[in-house]
Design a protein around this motif. Structure first.
Motif, PDB file in Angstrom:
ATOM      1  N   ILE A  38     -36.336 -47.005 -56.224  1.00 21.93           N
ATOM      2  CA  ILE A  38     -34.952 -47.411 -55.931  1.00 21.93           C
ATOM      3  C   ILE A  38     -34.205 -47.570 -57.253  1.00 21.93           C
ATOM      4  CG2 ILE A  38     -33.467 -49.206 -54.907  1.00 21.93           C
ATOM      5  CD1 ILE A  38     -35.772 -49.810 -52.949  1.00 21.93           C
ATOM      6  N   ASP A  39     -34.896 -48.126 -58.233  1.00 25.36           N
ATOM      7  CA  ASP A  39     -34.271 -48.305 -59.552  1.00 25.36           C
ATOM      8  C   ASP A  39     -33.956 -46.941 -60.181  1.00 25.36           C
ATOM      9  OD1 ASP A  39     -33.405 -50.194 -61.479  1.00 25.36           O
ATOM     10  OD2 ASP A  39     -34.988 -49.439 -62.785  1.00 25.36           O
ATOM     11  N   LEU A  40     -34.865 -45.984 -59.983  1.00 20.23           N
ATOM     12  CA  LEU A  40     -34.610 -44.631 -60.497  1.00 20.23           C
ATOM     13  C   LEU A  40     -33.353 -44.050 -59.844  1.00 20.23           C
ATOM     14  CD1 LEU A  40     -35.520 -42.151 -62.158  1.00 20.23           C
ATOM     15  CD2 LEU A  40     -36.920 -41.459 -60.217  1.00 20.23           C
ATOM     16  N   PHE A  41     -33.216 -44.254 -58.530  1.00 19.59           N
ATOM     17  CA  PHE A  41     -32.025 -43.764 -57.834  1.00 19.59           C
ATOM     18  C   PHE A  41     -30.759 -44.386 -58.423  1.00 19.59           C
ATOM     19  CE2 PHE A  41     -28.728 -44.489 -54.654  1.00 19.59           C
ATOM     20  CZ  PHE A  41     -28.448 -43.189 -54.272  1.00 19.59           C
ATOM     21  N   LEU A  42     -30.819 -45.693 -58.695  1.00 18.84           N
ATOM     22  CA  LEU A  42     -29.636 -46.374 -59.236  1.00 18.84           C
ATOM     23  C   LEU A  42     -29.279 -45.824 -60.619  1.00 18.84           C
ATOM     24  CD1 LEU A  42     -30.493 -50.031 -58.172  1.00 18.84           C
ATOM     25  CD2 LEU A  42     -28.692 -48.591 -57.206  1.00 18.84           C
ATOM     26  N   LYS A  43     -30.314 -45.439 -61.370  1.00 15.84           N
ATOM     27  CA  LYS A  43     -30.054 -44.882 -62.711  1.00 15.84           C
ATOM     28  C   LYS A  43     -29.507 -43.472 -62.612  1.00 15.84           C
ATOM     29  CE  LYS A  43     -33.385 -47.514 -65.383  1.00 15.84           C
ATOM     30  NZ  LYS A  43     -34.805 -47.761 -65.147  1.00 15.84           N
ATOM     31  N   CYS A  44     -30.089 -42.665 -61.727  1.00 19.66           N
ATOM     32  CA  CYS A  44     -29.650 -41.275 -61.617  1.00 19.66           C
ATOM     33  C   CYS A  44     -30.121 -40.661 -60.289  1.00 19.66           C
ATOM     34  CB  CYS A  44     -30.207 -40.465 -62.785  1.00 19.66           C
ATOM     35  SG  CYS A  44     -29.776 -38.730 -62.642  1.00 19.66           S
ATOM     36  N   PRO A  45     -29.192 -40.434 -59.346  1.00 19.94           N
ATOM     37  CA  PRO A  45     -29.585 -39.845 -58.056  1.00 19.94           C
ATOM     38  C   PRO A  45     -30.236 -38.475 -58.215  1.00 19.94           C
ATOM     39  CG  PRO A  45     -27.368 -40.747 -57.935  1.00 19.94           C
ATOM     40  CD  PRO A  45     -27.780 -40.810 -59.377  1.00 19.94           C
ATOM     41  N   ARG A  46     -29.823 -37.724 -59.244  1.00 19.75           N
ATOM     42  CA  ARG A  46     -30.380 -36.381 -59.438  1.00 19.75           C
ATOM     43  C   ARG A  46     -31.858 -36.449 -59.836  1.00 19.75           C
ATOM     44  NH1 ARG A  46     -27.345 -31.741 -60.297  1.00 19.75           N
ATOM     45  NH2 ARG A  46     -28.431 -29.978 -61.217  1.00 19.75           N
ATOM     46  N   CYS A  47     -32.144 -37.343 -60.771  1.00 17.96           N
ATOM     47  CA  CYS A  47     -33.538 -37.483 -61.212  1.00 17.96           C
ATOM     48  C   CYS A  47     -34.397 -38.001 -60.056  1.00 17.96           C
ATOM     49  CB  CYS A  47     -33.620 -38.447 -62.388  1.00 17.96           C
ATOM     50  SG  CYS A  47     -34.620 -37.809 -63.716  1.00 17.96           S
ATOM     51  N   PHE A  48     -33.818 -38.892 -59.256  1.00 17.37           N
ATOM     52  CA  PHE A  48     -34.522 -39.414 -58.084  1.00 17.37           C
ATOM     53  C   PHE A  48     -34.855 -38.271 -57.118  1.00 17.37           C
ATOM     54  CE2 PHE A  48     -34.277 -40.789 -53.666  1.00 17.37           C
ATOM     55  CZ  PHE A  48     -35.241 -41.775 -53.633  1.00 17.37           C
ATOM     56  N   TYR A  49     -33.868 -37.390 -56.887  1.00 21.38           N
ATOM     57  CA  TYR A  49     -34.062 -36.261 -55.969  1.00 21.38           C
ATOM     58  C   TYR A  49     -35.132 -35.300 -56.504  1.00 21.38           C
ATOM     59  CZ  TYR A  49     -32.636 -32.613 -52.628  1.00 21.38           C
ATOM     60  OH  TYR A  49     -32.599 -31.679 -51.627  1.00 21.38           O
ATOM     61  N   LEU A  50     -35.040 -35.027 -57.818  1.00 24.77           N
ATOM     62  CA  LEU A  50     -36.062 -34.165 -58.436  1.00 24.77           C
ATOM     63  C   LEU A  50     -37.455 -34.759 -58.221  1.00 24.77           C
ATOM     64  CD1 LEU A  50     -34.259 -33.353 -61.802  1.00 24.77           C
ATOM     65  CD2 LEU A  50     -35.132 -31.639 -60.200  1.00 24.77           C
ATOM     66  N   ASP A  51     -37.543 -36.067 -58.345  1.00 23.82           N
ATOM     67  CA  ASP A  51     -38.826 -36.761 -58.241  1.00 23.82           C
ATOM     68  C   ASP A  51     -39.330 -36.833 -56.794  1.00 23.82           C
ATOM     69  OD1 ASP A  51     -40.266 -39.392 -59.974  1.00 23.82           O
ATOM     70  OD2 ASP A  51     -40.527 -39.219 -57.835  1.00 23.82           O
ATOM     71  N   ARG A  52     -38.504 -37.356 -55.877  1.00 23.70           N
ATOM     72  CA  ARG A  52     -38.966 -37.659 -54.513  1.00 23.70           C
ATOM     73  C   ARG A  52     -38.864 -36.491 -53.547  1.00 23.70           C
ATOM     74  NH1 ARG A  52     -42.580 -40.765 -54.138  1.00 23.70           N
ATOM     75  NH2 ARG A  52     -42.894 -39.639 -56.043  1.00 23.70           N
ATOM     76  N   ARG A  53     -37.984 -35.498 -53.856  1.00 21.79           N
ATOM     77  CA  ARG A  53     -37.885 -34.338 -52.948  1.00 21.79           C
ATOM     78  C   ARG A  53     -38.606 -33.135 -53.536  1.00 21.79           C
ATOM     79  NH1 ARG A  53     -34.144 -32.359 -48.724  1.00 21.79           N
ATOM     80  NH2 ARG A  53     -35.437 -30.520 -48.819  1.00 21.79           N
ATOM     81  N   LEU A  54     -38.413 -32.946 -54.870  1.00 19.81           N
ATOM     82  CA  LEU A  54     -38.917 -31.700 -55.458  1.00 19.81           C
ATOM     83  C   LEU A  54     -40.210 -31.880 -56.264  1.00 19.81           C
ATOM     84  CD1 LEU A  54     -35.486 -30.177 -56.548  1.00 19.81           C
ATOM     85  CD2 LEU A  54     -36.652 -29.994 -54.362  1.00 19.81           C
ATOM     86  N   GLY A  55     -40.645 -33.104 -56.452  1.00 20.80           N
ATOM     87  CA  GLY A  55     -41.945 -33.345 -57.090  1.00 20.80           C
ATOM     88  C   GLY A  55     -41.966 -33.214 -58.593  1.00 20.80           C
ATOM     89  N   VAL A  56     -40.777 -33.245 -59.224  1.00 23.18           N
ATOM     90  CA  VAL A  56     -40.745 -33.172 -60.698  1.00 23.18           C
ATOM     91  C   VAL A  56     -40.323 -34.545 -61.227  1.00 23.18           C
ATOM     92  CG1 VAL A  56     -39.744 -32.039 -62.713  1.00 23.18           C
ATOM     93  CG2 VAL A  56     -40.061 -30.768 -60.592  1.00 23.18           C
ATOM     94  N   SER A  57     -41.259 -35.196 -61.916  1.00 22.72           N
ATOM     95  CA  SER A  57     -40.970 -36.549 -62.416  1.00 22.72           C
ATOM     96  C   SER A  57     -40.734 -36.537 -63.906  1.00 22.72           C
ATOM     97  CB  SER A  57     -42.146 -37.478 -62.136  1.00 22.72           C
ATOM     98  OG  SER A  57     -42.469 -37.442 -60.781  1.00 22.72           O
ATOM     99  N   GLN A  58     -40.011 -37.537 -64.381  1.00 23.54           N
ATOM    100  CA  GLN A  58     -39.889 -37.716 -65.833  1.00 23.54           C
ATOM    101  C   GLN A  58     -41.289 -37.992 -66.389  1.00 23.54           C
ATOM    102  OE1 GLN A  58     -37.153 -40.879 -66.734  1.00 23.54           O
ATOM    103  NE2 GLN A  58     -35.361 -39.616 -66.355  1.00 23.54           N
TER     104      GLN A  58
END
Ligand code: SF4
Length: 261
Positions: A26-46
């Protein structure tokens, strides 16, 4: 190896399979919805950061120390020093709530998310209200406070825990506490011993944003398009600059190889 479970709109969502969402995501989403989407939908994490093992050691020792007073049913001396009328909360599920992979949980039905987060500690005041407590460790010459921009993540974290507890039908105080251990740099020698200045910082939480944010997260996850990224993000500017440089470098390389033949 740990397998990422990604959000799949065919499988997850209201009326379908529940999707686990940690408070750090949730904190990642608050920082950046795009990075959150990459992480939780597309499987690419920082890339993961290095483990903060000294901070973890302080957390671990503080938990052990507060647990002694929990068993005694008495406030810790630091709580008395700060005139906090409460004592460490004794509950059979405390260890589960403290565990990273379980934490305290709640199913948020409008999005069918199982939201969870691992707390450090809970105190209970004389009226039976729970006080969320987070241990922090740092080392700085100036007084510790919560004033830096990046510390908004600490405040969000506390508010999510307050939200989780209230959804689990506990009476929760809006006051939470950060127990701060500040490693002193002033001693003239190390002598294999770090000394700490201990401080308790109160914080008034307001978790009214959490439901709305979870609905926004759901809206973004079910969508098949990338949301905007955060502005002024160092990672993204690095990514874009690197791609641009690589492309122009490659063009030069191709041009040179054509000239040679
Ligand atoms: S702006 Fe930063 S946080 Fe967002 S997608 Fe780019 S790298 Fe990730």
């Amino acid at each position: 190896m740990y397998k990422k479970i990604l959000f799949d709109p065919k499988v997850n969502g209201p009326g379908k399979k529940v999707f686990k969402l940690s408070r750090s995501k949730i904190d990642l989403f608050l920082k950046c919805p795009r990075c959150f989407y990459l992480d939780r939908r597309l499987g690419v994490s920082q890339p993961a950061s290095y483990p903060f093992t000294l901070n973890s050691a302080v957390d671990h020792l503080l938990k052990k120390e507060f647990d002694i007073y929990r068993q005694l049913g008495r406030p810790h001396p630091l709580m008395e020093k700060y005139n906090i009328k409460a004592k460490p909360f004794l509950h059979k599920d405390l260890e589960t709530w403290r565990h990273n992979f379980t934490g305290i949980q709640f199913i948020f039905e409008p999005a069918n998310f199982l939201v969870y987060g691992a707390i450090d500690d809970l105190w209970v005041d004389d009226n039976g209200n729970l006080l969320v407590v987070d241990y922090k460790a740092t080392s700085k010459d100036s007084e510790v406070n919560l004033d830096a921009d990046w510390q908004v993540a600490y405040k969000n974290q506390m508010e999510i825990y307050q939200w989780l507890l209230s959804k689990n039908k506990f009476k929760v105080s809006s006051t939470g506490y950060f127990v701060y251990a500040n490693g002193l740099r002033s001693p003239s020698t190390f002598d294999a011993c770090l000394k700490f200045d201990m401080q308790i910082i109160p914080y008034q939480g307001d978790y009214s944003w959490v439901d709305k944010t979870l609905l926004e997260i759901n809206k973004i996850l079910i969508n098949d398009s990338l949301p905007d990224g955060a502005k002024d993000c160092e990672y993204c500017s690095y990514r874009h600059q690197a791609i641009e440089k690589e492309q122009s470098f490659k063009k030069e390389e191709d041009k040179n190889s054509v000239t040679l033949f």
